[in-house]
Scaffold this motif. Structure first.
Motif, PDB file in Angstrom:
ATOM      1  N   ASN A 216      45.011  51.907  41.625  1.00  0.00           N
ATOM      2  CA  ASN A 216      44.355  50.805  42.325  1.00  0.00           C
ATOM      3  C   ASN A 216      44.960  49.436  42.023  1.00  0.00           C
ATOM      4  N   GLY A 217      46.281  49.404  41.855  1.00  0.00           N
ATOM      5  CA  GLY A 217      46.974  48.124  41.670  1.00  0.00           C
ATOM      6  C   GLY A 217      46.953  47.585  40.263  1.00  0.00           C
ATOM      7  N   ARG A 218      46.397  48.352  39.306  1.00  0.00           N
ATOM      8  CA  ARG A 218      46.295  47.831  37.934  1.00  0.00           C
ATOM      9  C   ARG A 218      47.650  47.661  37.261  1.00  0.00           C
ATOM     10  N   THR A 221      51.446  43.413  39.069  1.00  0.00           N
ATOM     11  CA  THR A 221      50.967  42.029  38.903  1.00  0.00           C
ATOM     12  C   THR A 221      50.548  41.477  40.261  1.00  0.00           C
ATOM     13  N   ALA A 222      49.798  40.376  40.220  1.00  0.00           N
ATOM     14  CA  ALA A 222      49.298  39.767  41.456  1.00  0.00           C
ATOM     15  C   ALA A 222      50.447  39.351  42.373  1.00  0.00           C
ATOM     16  N   GLN A 225      52.037  42.343  44.060  1.00  0.00           N
ATOM     17  CA  GLN A 225      51.165  42.838  45.134  1.00  0.00           C
ATOM     18  C   GLN A 225      51.279  41.976  46.390  1.00  0.00           C
ATOM     19  N   PRO A 285      45.329  46.127  46.291  1.00  0.00           N
ATOM     20  CA  PRO A 285      44.098  45.507  46.817  1.00  0.00           C
ATOM     21  C   PRO A 285      44.080  43.986  46.692  1.00  0.00           C
ATOM     22  N   HIS A 286      44.621  43.469  45.568  1.00  0.00           N
ATOM     23  CA  HIS A 286      44.609  42.009  45.373  1.00  0.00           C
ATOM     24  C   HIS A 286      45.503  41.328  46.413  1.00  0.00           C
ATOM     25  N   GLY A 287      46.703  41.889  46.600  1.00  0.00           N
ATOM     26  CA  GLY A 287      47.625  41.323  47.590  1.00  0.00           C
ATOM     27  C   GLY A 287      47.043  41.395  48.989  1.00  0.00           C
ATOM     28  N   HIS A 289      43.879  41.451  49.768  1.00  0.00           N
ATOM     29  CA  HIS A 289      42.765  40.492  49.810  1.00  0.00           C
ATOM     30  C   HIS A 289      43.286  39.101  50.170  1.00  0.00           C
ATOM     31  N   THR A 290      44.469  38.755  49.649  1.00  0.00           N
ATOM     32  CA  THR A 290      45.070  37.441  49.915  1.00  0.00           C
ATOM     33  C   THR A 290      45.386  37.273  51.403  1.00  0.00           C
ATOM     34  N   GLY A 454      34.377  37.972  48.282  1.00  0.00           N
ATOM     35  CA  GLY A 454      35.547  37.123  48.049  1.00  0.00           C
ATOM     36  C   GLY A 454      36.219  36.659  49.327  1.00  0.00           C
TER      37      GLY A 454
END
Length: 542
Positions: A216-218, A221-222, A225, A285-287, A289-290, A454
């Motif tokens: 899950n992207g752990r 790095t942000a 991603q 997921p973080h990327g 989300h951006t 978010g």
């Protein structure tokens, strides 16, 4: 449904992916004595029907043997080391997200082969046509079944060459330019996508999509991603097709032969949106989300833009092409799919997956119908179809047939069953409740009403309002098409057209039936996708 041994399930999935590839090779070989029938051309077209039929049966048995109590679990998995130095594995599997797409692909390709058997496309040898059709099927099915990033890329690229040749060799007017535009757009997008896939694989230390989704992207790095989502997203958005990367689509659809248009709309466009759900949502997921608000913004612009383009084409005197209009409608419909994915919610993503299947069924049917209209009238020009000129017209066989004249210039009067089917396809496409087109778009809008934590709710409420306005525009242009083509202009003496033939009835009935069933019983599809989507968004597919 039915209890099938795991090793049999593995074989079925492997056959679904590799069967068409072996069939494509066999199509190029000389037909064995005794199987030639009336001619070698007929033998190779029959071969296409046989192979795609066998693959469809295997896909249906796979769906029946699928454990519907655990649709989030990868089933029928095969995992064999292929290139140890790069840790690339032949990793196949299916879950509730990919299974409906596998069955849809197998069904549409079989119907195209069946249609081509009775109505071979005009162009070079049928041998090459059947081989390319099977190669295209193999690449598409592999895209939905592989669980390795590099294999996904290879399968994703495998469909480009057969589709290029289907357009360039068997297409209509402007086919060479349309084929080049298709290949250049998709290849440029794919180059960027490959860089993103390699970045994820190298940084995470694996190309295994199941392991990456579980992580899950752990391990990324942000910034990795964000770069990966941008690179992979561009490649997937070209195929989706997302505005403004859609401009290859109307030309490709307009020039492609009927079965090429059916497969392009029904199957190939789904590869892009499937990649968003299978790779970007769980792996980065973080990327994602951006970029989600931007994806949603492009999606709703695509919805309105596609609808306005269709309205312009449908206008009286615009010399609009009906095939081109349906191609632009795909830009709008796929906009709803992208909007659903951008919400990052189970509701939105389920809506996107449902809309994917519904679009494949409905637009596949519409392209079949427009192809049949062109065969009968020699044109897809809306003004010509809406205003058949009176006088001495040739019959479908080519000879003048004044005795077959009747009152009623429109399709309802000239070929009532064909007119009725076109009207059915149009109302299904505009999202009439009770038909498949309704649920996906409605769930995508519901997802936008309450996006993931978010994400800016005011922005997504705006997107939802624009998307809802897009549904009104869709209804407007589809009803204009039905009024002009099916109901027509002034009553006058016009030639009667041949109504639905037996082979057309066989090819179209499954699409009509499934469009009604999916509309009346959405739980059959949502029950498969929802647990898999919930787990994917939570992180992991096991």
């Amino acid at each position: 449904m039915i209890d099938i041994n795991e090793s049999v399930m593995q074989f079925l999935l492997a056959f679904v992916v590799a069967g068409p590839l072996l069939g494509a090779v066999a199509a190029l070989l000389p037909a064995p004595p005794g199987l030639k029938g009336k001619s070698p051309e007929q033998a190779v077209l029959r071969h296409g029907v046989t192979v795609t039929g066998a693959v469809l049966i295997a896909a249906i048995v796979l769906a029946l043997g699928f454990d519907h109590d655990h649709p989030s679990k990868m089933q029928a998995t095969t995992d064999i080391s292929w290139i140890p130095a790069l840790d690339v594995r032949i990793h196949l599997g299916t879950d509730g997200i990919s299974l409906p797409l596998l069955v849809l692909t197998a069904l549409l390709t079989f119907l195209c082969a069946l249609y081509s058997y009775s109505k071979p496309p005009s162009g070079p040898s049928p041998k090459a046509f059947v081989a390319l059709l099977l190669l295209l099927e193999s690449g598409t099915l592999a895209t939905f079944a592989v669980l390795d990033l590099l294999l996904f890329f290879l399968a994703f690229e495998m469909v480009l060459i057969p589709m290029y040749f289907l357009i360039a060799r068997w297409g209509g007017e402007g086919r060479t330019r349309a084929a080049w535009k298709f290949i250049l757009f998709t290849l440029l997008g794919s180059v960027v996508m490959l860089l993103g896939l390699l970045l994820i694989g190298i940084k995470a230390g694996t190309f295994d999509m199941v392991a990456l989704a579980t992580d899950n992207g752990r391990s990324l790095t942000a910034s990795v991603q964000v770069i990966a989502v941008l690179a992979i997203g561009i490649g997937l958005a070209v195929k989706a097709p997302m505005w403004p990367l859609h401009s290859w689509l109307p030309d490709a659809h307009t020039a492609a032969p009927t079965v090429g248009s059916v497969l392009l709309a029904g199957v190939l466009l789904k590869m892009g949106t499937y990649g968003f759900v299978r790779i970007l949502l769980p792996v980065a997921p973080h990327g994602f989300h951006t970029f989600a608000p931007y994806l949603a913004a492009f999606a709703v612009v695509g919805i309105v833009y596609g609808s306005l383009a269709c309205l312009a084409l449908a206008k009286r005197g615009a010399k609009g092409d009906l095939k081109r209009l349906i191609a632009y409608s795909s830009v709008g419909h796929m906009g709803f799919v992208l909007l659903g994915i951008a919400t990052m919610t189970p509701t939105g993503v389920n809506g996107a997956l449902f809309a994917n299947i519904a679009h494949g069924l409905i637009t596949g049917l519409l392209f079949f119908l427009v192809g049949a209209l062109k065969d009968r009238t020699g044109t897809t020009d809306l003004d010509t179809l809406a205003h058949s000129s009176p006088g001495h017209h040739p019959s479908p066989s080519g000879s003048a047939a004044p005795d077959r004249f009747q009152t009623g210039a429109a399709l309802y009067g000239r070929a009532p069953r064909l007119g009725g089917l076109l009207a059915f396809g149009a109302v299904a496409s505009l999202g009439l409740p009770g038909l498949a087109g309704f649920w996906g778009e409605m769930l995508a809008l519901f997802g936008a009403f309450r996006p993931a934590a978010g994400l800016s709710r005011p922005a997504f409420l705006t997107f939802m309002a624009i998307g809802a306005f897009g549904t009104l525009l869709t209804a407007a242009y589809m009803l204009i098409v039905v009024r002009r083509v099916c109901m027509g202009g002034a009553e006058r003496e016009v030639p009667k057209l041949a109504d639905v033939h037996g082979y057309e009835f066989a090819a179209w009935t499954p699409l009509v039936t499934l469009t009604v069933l999916a509309g009346l019983w959405p739980k059959a599809l949502l029950g498969l996708t929802d647990p898999a989507v919930q787990q994917l968004l939570a992180g992991g597919t096991r």
